[in-house]
Scaffold this motif. Structure first.
Motif, PDB file in Angstrom:
ATOM      1  N   UNK A  75       8.887  -1.467  -4.536  1.00 43.00           N
ATOM      2  CA  UNK A  75       9.121  -2.209  -3.299  1.00 43.00           C
ATOM      3  C   UNK A  75       8.940  -1.293  -2.090  1.00 43.00           C
ATOM      4  N   UNK A  76       8.184  -1.772  -1.121  1.00 44.01           N
ATOM      5  CA  UNK A  76       7.961  -1.004   0.099  1.00 44.01           C
ATOM      6  C   UNK A  76       6.753  -0.085   0.040  1.00 44.01           C
ATOM      7  N   UNK A  77       6.043  -0.082  -1.084  1.00 39.31           N
ATOM      8  CA  UNK A  77       4.847   0.743  -1.226  1.00 39.31           C
ATOM      9  C   UNK A  77       3.669  -0.184  -1.502  1.00 39.31           C
ATOM     10  N   UNK A  78       2.590  -0.011  -0.754  1.00 42.33           N
ATOM     11  CA  UNK A  78       1.398  -0.833  -0.970  1.00 42.33           C
ATOM     12  C   UNK A  78       0.171   0.057  -1.095  1.00 42.33           C
ATOM     13  N   UNK A  79      -0.833  -0.468  -1.795  1.00 54.01           N
ATOM     14  CA  UNK A  79      -2.087   0.252  -1.954  1.00 54.01           C
ATOM     15  C   UNK A  79      -3.089  -0.282  -0.932  1.00 54.01           C
ATOM     16  N   UNK A  80      -3.858   0.613  -0.365  1.00 49.89           N
ATOM     17  CA  UNK A  80      -4.967   0.216   0.498  1.00 49.89           C
ATOM     18  C   UNK A  80      -6.103  -0.169  -0.448  1.00 49.89           C
ATOM     19  N   UNK A  81      -6.346  -1.474  -0.589  1.00 49.84           N
ATOM     20  CA  UNK A  81      -7.286  -1.979  -1.586  1.00 49.84           C
ATOM     21  C   UNK A  81      -8.675  -1.365  -1.444  1.00 49.84           C
ATOM     22  N   UNK A  82      -9.110  -1.117  -0.223  1.00 50.35           N
ATOM     23  CA  UNK A  82     -10.442  -0.551  -0.004  1.00 50.35           C
ATOM     24  C   UNK A  82     -10.524   0.916  -0.420  1.00 50.35           C
ATOM     25  N   UNK A  83      -9.373   1.554  -0.652  1.00 52.76           N
ATOM     26  CA  UNK A  83      -9.379   2.982  -0.962  1.00 52.76           C
ATOM     27  C   UNK A  83      -9.476   3.282  -2.452  1.00 52.76           C
ATOM     28  N   UNK A  94      -8.085  -6.151  -7.858  1.00 56.51           N
ATOM     29  CA  UNK A  94      -6.695  -6.276  -7.425  1.00 56.51           C
ATOM     30  C   UNK A  94      -6.460  -7.661  -6.883  1.00 56.51           C
ATOM     31  N   UNK A  95      -5.346  -8.224  -7.271  1.00 53.01           N
ATOM     32  CA  UNK A  95      -4.989  -9.548  -6.767  1.00 53.01           C
ATOM     33  C   UNK A  95      -3.959  -9.437  -5.655  1.00 53.01           C
ATOM     34  N   UNK A  96      -3.328  -8.289  -5.560  1.00 54.81           N
ATOM     35  CA  UNK A  96      -2.375  -8.055  -4.480  1.00 54.81           C
ATOM     36  C   UNK A  96      -2.332  -6.560  -4.206  1.00 54.81           C
ATOM     37  N   UNK A  97      -1.546  -6.177  -3.208  1.00 52.62           N
ATOM     38  CA  UNK A  97      -1.507  -4.762  -2.849  1.00 52.62           C
ATOM     39  C   UNK A  97      -0.325  -4.024  -3.473  1.00 52.62           C
ATOM     40  N   UNK A  98       0.266  -4.610  -4.534  1.00 53.08           N
ATOM     41  CA  UNK A  98       1.378  -3.960  -5.224  1.00 53.08           C
ATOM     42  C   UNK A  98       1.048  -3.525  -6.646  1.00 53.08           C
ATOM     43  N   UNK A 118      -7.981   6.972  -8.353  1.00 51.81           N
ATOM     44  CA  UNK A 118      -7.466   7.506  -7.093  1.00 51.81           C
ATOM     45  C   UNK A 118      -7.383   6.378  -6.065  1.00 51.81           C
ATOM     46  N   UNK A 119      -6.333   6.413  -5.232  1.00 55.53           N
ATOM     47  CA  UNK A 119      -6.144   5.399  -4.194  1.00 55.53           C
ATOM     48  C   UNK A 119      -5.171   5.923  -3.144  1.00 55.53           C
ATOM     49  N   UNK A 120      -5.197   5.282  -1.975  1.00 54.60           N
ATOM     50  CA  UNK A 120      -4.247   5.599  -0.907  1.00 54.60           C
ATOM     51  C   UNK A 120      -3.103   4.600  -0.955  1.00 54.60           C
ATOM     52  N   UNK A 121      -1.898   5.098  -0.855  1.00 53.58           N
ATOM     53  CA  UNK A 121      -0.712   4.243  -0.847  1.00 53.58           C
ATOM     54  C   UNK A 121       0.068   4.496   0.438  1.00 53.58           C
TER      55      UNK A 121
END
Length: 185
Positions: A75-83, A94-98, A118-121
């Motif tokens: 909770x409170x952490x999201x992924x930048x889908x484009x990253x 991805x269906x959501x940013x969690x 690898x991804x940005x969160x």
């Protein structure tokens, strides 16, 4: 040729022929395991971004063709889908940013093959409101497949990100009170 002997009298079994036995198993056996998870930077101010890299490997002995890597963000952490950097032969829709849910789409994820996602969160200030978070968020990932895994204890990995929940990335300004001074003296 069959071996000669007697079951009833438990006498000696004599054979002059040799045979090769190759066991045939219904399932592949593959020890999929977590190698490492890193965050860069490892300490951030709330609402800032960190880059997460999670690495897994197939230690064999068999290849698999349906491996899956799954990450669910707290909770409170999201992924930048484009990253999201998709490794070759992996699909990470991805269906959501969690969540990040990557599946192997290649022919064979061979023994000794390694994969890194690898991804940005972004760790939002809302993560600081979660009582169980404190000042550290833990991001967990796991790898699995339909192969028989002799050691599922090494399939999971996590990385901690320390979050400064007291500040933000913008400076706090404080009002300072001045007393008038007469400079004509």
């Amino acid at each position: 040729h069959l071996a000669r002997g007697s079951i009833e009298d438990h006498g000696p079994i004599i054979s002059t022929d040799t045979a090769t036995f190759t066991p045939v198993c219904g399932d592949n056996v593959a020890d999929l395991r977590h190698i490492s998870s890193t965050a860069s930077p490892t300490s951030i101010v709330a609402d800032d971004v960190t880059t997460i890299t999670t690495t897994f490997r197939n230690d064999g002995p068999d290849a698999v063709n349906n491996a899956r890597i799954f990450t669910s963000l707290p909770t409170g952490v999201t992924v930048n889908l484009a990253s999201i950097v998709e490794p070759p032969d992996w699909d990470c829709p991805t269906s959501d940013d969690n969540t990040i849910d990557c599946t192997f789409t290649g022919t064979s994820f061979d023994d000794t093959d390694t994969v890194a996602v690898q991804y940005n969160a972004t760790v939002h200030s809302a993560a600081c409101q979660t009582p169980t978070v404190g000042n550290t968020v833990t991001i967990e990932s796991t790898i699995s497949s339909s192969a028989s895994d002799p050691n599922t204890e090494n399939n999971d990995g996590d990385v901690d990100v320390v979050v400064d929940c007291t500040g933000s990335s913008t400076a706090d300004l404080e009002a300072i009170e001045f007393s008038p001074v007469d400079l004509r003296e």
